[in-house]
Design a protein around this motif. Structure first.
Motif, PDB file in Angstrom:
ATOM      1  N   SER A   1      20.337 -40.395  27.076  1.00 26.53           N
ATOM      2  CA  SER A   1      21.033 -41.500  26.388  1.00 26.53           C
ATOM      3  C   SER A   1      22.363 -41.105  25.467  1.00 26.53           C
ATOM      4  O   SER A   1      22.644 -39.961  25.414  1.00 26.53           O
ATOM      5  N   VAL A   2      23.053 -41.944  25.111  1.00 26.71           N
ATOM      6  CA  VAL A   2      24.617 -41.671  24.555  1.00 26.71           C
ATOM      7  C   VAL A   2      24.663 -42.508  23.249  1.00 26.71           C
ATOM      8  O   VAL A   2      24.365 -43.565  23.161  1.00 26.71           O
ATOM      9  N   ALA A   3      25.074 -41.721  22.209  1.00 30.85           N
ATOM     10  CA  ALA A   3      25.398 -42.263  20.974  1.00 30.85           C
ATOM     11  C   ALA A   3      26.744 -41.695  20.289  1.00 30.85           C
ATOM     12  O   ALA A   3      26.704 -40.413  20.878  1.00 30.85           O
ATOM     13  N   TRP A   4      27.244 -42.222  19.465  1.00 28.73           N
ATOM     14  CA  TRP A   4      28.422 -41.608  18.763  1.00 28.73           C
ATOM     15  C   TRP A   4      27.886 -41.414  17.383  1.00 28.73           C
ATOM     16  O   TRP A   4      27.246 -42.023  16.789  1.00 28.73           O
TER      17      TRP A   4
ATOM     18  N   VAL B   1      23.398 -36.711  22.498  1.00 29.35           N
ATOM     19  CA  VAL B   1      22.820 -37.302  23.681  1.00 29.35           C
ATOM     20  C   VAL B   1      21.452 -36.608  23.585  1.00 29.35           C
ATOM     21  O   VAL B   1      21.066 -35.793  22.927  1.00 29.35           O
ATOM     22  N   THR B   2      20.701 -37.198  24.634  1.00 29.20           N
ATOM     23  CA  THR B   2      19.359 -36.635  25.022  1.00 29.20           C
ATOM     24  C   THR B   2      18.980 -36.169  26.295  1.00 29.20           C
ATOM     25  O   THR B   2      20.237 -36.813  26.990  1.00 29.20           O
ATOM     26  N   ALA B   3      18.303 -35.182  26.630  1.00 33.12           N
ATOM     27  CA  ALA B   3      17.995 -34.843  28.062  1.00 33.12           C
ATOM     28  C   ALA B   3      16.839 -33.929  28.234  1.00 33.12           C
ATOM     29  O   ALA B   3      16.358 -33.316  27.269  1.00 33.12           O
TER      30      ALA B   3
ATOM     31  N   ASP C   1      15.517 -43.326  21.184  1.00 37.01           N
ATOM     32  CA  ASP C   1      16.005 -44.277  20.259  1.00 37.01           C
ATOM     33  C   ASP C   1      16.675 -43.761  19.081  1.00 37.01           C
ATOM     34  O   ASP C   1      16.577 -43.787  17.908  1.00 37.01           O
ATOM     35  N   VAL C   2      17.744 -42.655  19.597  1.00 41.06           N
ATOM     36  CA  VAL C   2      18.656 -41.999  18.720  1.00 41.06           C
ATOM     37  C   VAL C   2      19.611 -42.829  17.907  1.00 41.06           C
ATOM     38  O   VAL C   2      20.248 -43.519  18.756  1.00 41.06           O
ATOM     39  N   ARG C   3      19.637 -42.747  16.380  1.00 37.44           N
ATOM     40  CA  ARG C   3      20.443 -43.575  15.881  1.00 37.44           C
ATOM     41  C   ARG C   3      21.075 -42.697  14.865  1.00 37.44           C
ATOM     42  O   ARG C   3      20.591 -42.185  13.785  1.00 37.44           O
ATOM     43  N   PRO C   4      22.539 -42.162  15.051  1.00 43.94           N
ATOM     44  CA  PRO C   4      23.068 -41.690  14.005  1.00 43.94           C
ATOM     45  C   PRO C   4      23.450 -42.409  12.555  1.00 43.94           C
ATOM     46  O   PRO C   4      23.538 -43.717  12.641  1.00 43.94           O
ATOM     47  N   ALA C   5      23.632 -41.787  11.660  1.00 44.39           N
ATOM     48  CA  ALA C   5      23.648 -42.256  10.278  1.00 44.39           C
ATOM     49  C   ALA C   5      24.797 -41.691   9.419  1.00 44.39           C
ATOM     50  O   ALA C   5      25.044 -40.532   9.977  1.00 44.39           O
TER      51      ALA C   5
END
Length: 458
Positions: free
Chosen positions: A105-108, A117-119, A149-153
């Motif tokens: 998964s990819v997020a900024w 990211v997750t792995a 379901d990673v969500r940066p804050a």
């Protein structure tokens, strides 16, 4: 069929999405497309003939898009997944070519300065940060959980769900210093046993790790070897549908190994079993089973093998191999491959094996060596492993196996058929019947219990 992955820009002006495009022959490739939200204008912004580009994540400042790149496999080389970044108007840059893990998964971060990211990693699924310029990878979590379901804050905080085989998914907060705080939620269910981790040494010295659940009590328990599907996957997170605790509650020890082809152990570990599913994946499973059988809480004289998809194939292979387990049960899977083409469950279709490889690795060649009862479960709407595979397996079990049907048509083999189910058997009432039939079959052959069919089946 692949699911489309997409992301909407922070200002709502455009979408970047994966898009299937025709490739050579009957092949498909996945490109990245930018779609203007107002006009609907569609522009291909990134494509590669030998790779699929997916999981786009647009930087909050709108300057770039990050995504995964999965190379197309060949019969001699498995796929590889890396992380890429592309500044709009520039060429893509591969960031993690030297990192031996597959981003899932990819997020900024909100300031667009880092990628999150997750792995899969050693039976877990940590969170990592990746520098979008240098590609430097930093591990952010270091526990026995898998994060989704990673969500940066703001402030470097990350919210996510995390789970393991000890606890179902629950929300957590990860602070900038790496500390993890559980967010109040529903209480986790009480487990009917204990979870432990075991390792085994494969024939080539490679470490094979597994999760093992043990029922409450002190008496040795029958062992169920549960083989994961994929085959590119890992037993590393709670699953409500494929849940070992439902068997553990019935008094079984459940072994969940990650053999060759599993993710989270590096590219070489995947390559060990590529093109030869009956090779290292099989011997790895047997090494893991031997290690679990040495546990004082395991009754090694009562063992079963089961699995779905690739796991079902392996259950067939084990049953057809004289040195395999003494009992095997299975669910929707491919039981017979022929030299006419690649195995239906191949992760990338015809790229996975040559016809010769498929023939060498087909359990149907040894159906006469199957001397253990088999439970075949299949859905008619399974288009990944067509129902014809199960019907042919059923015919060959009744006709050619070491336990053929007698003159009255009686056989120890069983077939549970779902007219309306697909590859996964998803309907809740059907999942309930699935477990009832499986536990009844295990009880009959591992414990000598009277057969108890679900009331719905008569």
């Amino acid at each position: 069929m692949r699911e489309t992955t997409f992301d909407l820009s922070a200002d709502g002006g455009f979408v970047v999405t994966s898009w299937q495009a025709p490739g050579p022959g009957t092949a498909l490739r996945v490109v990245l497309v930018r779609i203007d939200r107002v006009t609907g204008e569609r522009t291909t912004i990134a494509e590669e003939s030998g790779a699929d580009l997916e999981r786009p994540a647009i930087a909050p400042d709108g300057s770039a898009v990050a995504f995964t790149r999965e190379t197309h496999s060949t019969p001699t080389a498995p796929p590889r997944i890396t992380l890429c970044c592309m500044r709009f108007g520039e060429d893509l840059v591969e960031l993690t070519g030297d990192w031996d893990r597959w981003p899932s998964s990819v997020a900024w971060t909100l300031d667009s300065s880092m990628l999150i990211v997750t792995a899969d990693d050693g039976g877990r699924g940590p969170i990592f940060s990746v520098d979008p310029v240098s590609g430097a990878v930093t591990r952010l979590t270091d526990d026995d959980f898998t994060y989704t379901d990673v969500r940066p804050a703001p402030g470097g905080v990350i919210y996510a769900l995390r789970s393991s085989y000890a606890v179902p998914p629950h929300p957590v907060r990860i602070d900038a210093d790496g500390s993890v705080t559980e967010i109040p939620c529903l209480d986790a269910p009480q487990l009917p046993g204990t979870l432990t981790e075991i390792t085994a040494a494969a024939a080539d010295g490679t470490t094979i790790r597994s999760w093992l659940t043990l029922p409450a009590g002190e008496q040795p328990a029958p062992l169920v070897l549960w083989i994961h599907g994929g085959p590119l996957g890992s037993w590393n997170s709670w699953h409500w549908r494929w849940n070992p605790w439902l068997l553990t509650a019935q008094g079984y020890a459940v072994l969940m190994p990650d053999p060759g082809l599993s993710t989270g152990y590096g590219q070489d570990f995947i390559s060990r079993g590529w093109g030869a599913w009956g090779g290292e994946p099989y011997t790895d499973l047997m090494a893991a089973t031997d290690a679990a059988s040495a546990h004082p809480r395991v009754d090694a004289s009562r063992t079963a093998a089961m699995g779905g998809s690739f796991g079902g194939y392996m259950a067939n292979w084990i049953a057809a191999t004289p040195t395999g387990s003494t009992r095997s049960s299975r669910m929707p899977a491919c039981g017979r491959w022929t030299s006419s083409g690649p195995p239906p469950t191949a992760p990338t279709g015809g790229h996975a094996m040559t016809p010769e490889m498929a023939q060498r690795n087909s359990p149907h060649l040894s159906v006469g060596d199957i001397t253990t009862p088999m439970l075949v479960i299949h859905g008619d709407k399974d288009y990944r492993v067509p129902i014809g595979e199960a019907l042919r397996l059923w015919y060959e079990l009744l006709t050619y196996s070491g336990l053929p049907a007698d003159e009255h048509g009686e056989s120890p083999h069983r077939f549970l058929y779902y007219p309306s189910e697909n590859h996964w058997v998803l309907s809740p009432q059907h999942a309930k019947i699935w477990y009832q039939v499986v536990t009844g079959f295990l009880g009959e052959h591992l414990r000598g219990e009277p057969v108890q069919q679900p009331e719905l089946l008569g």
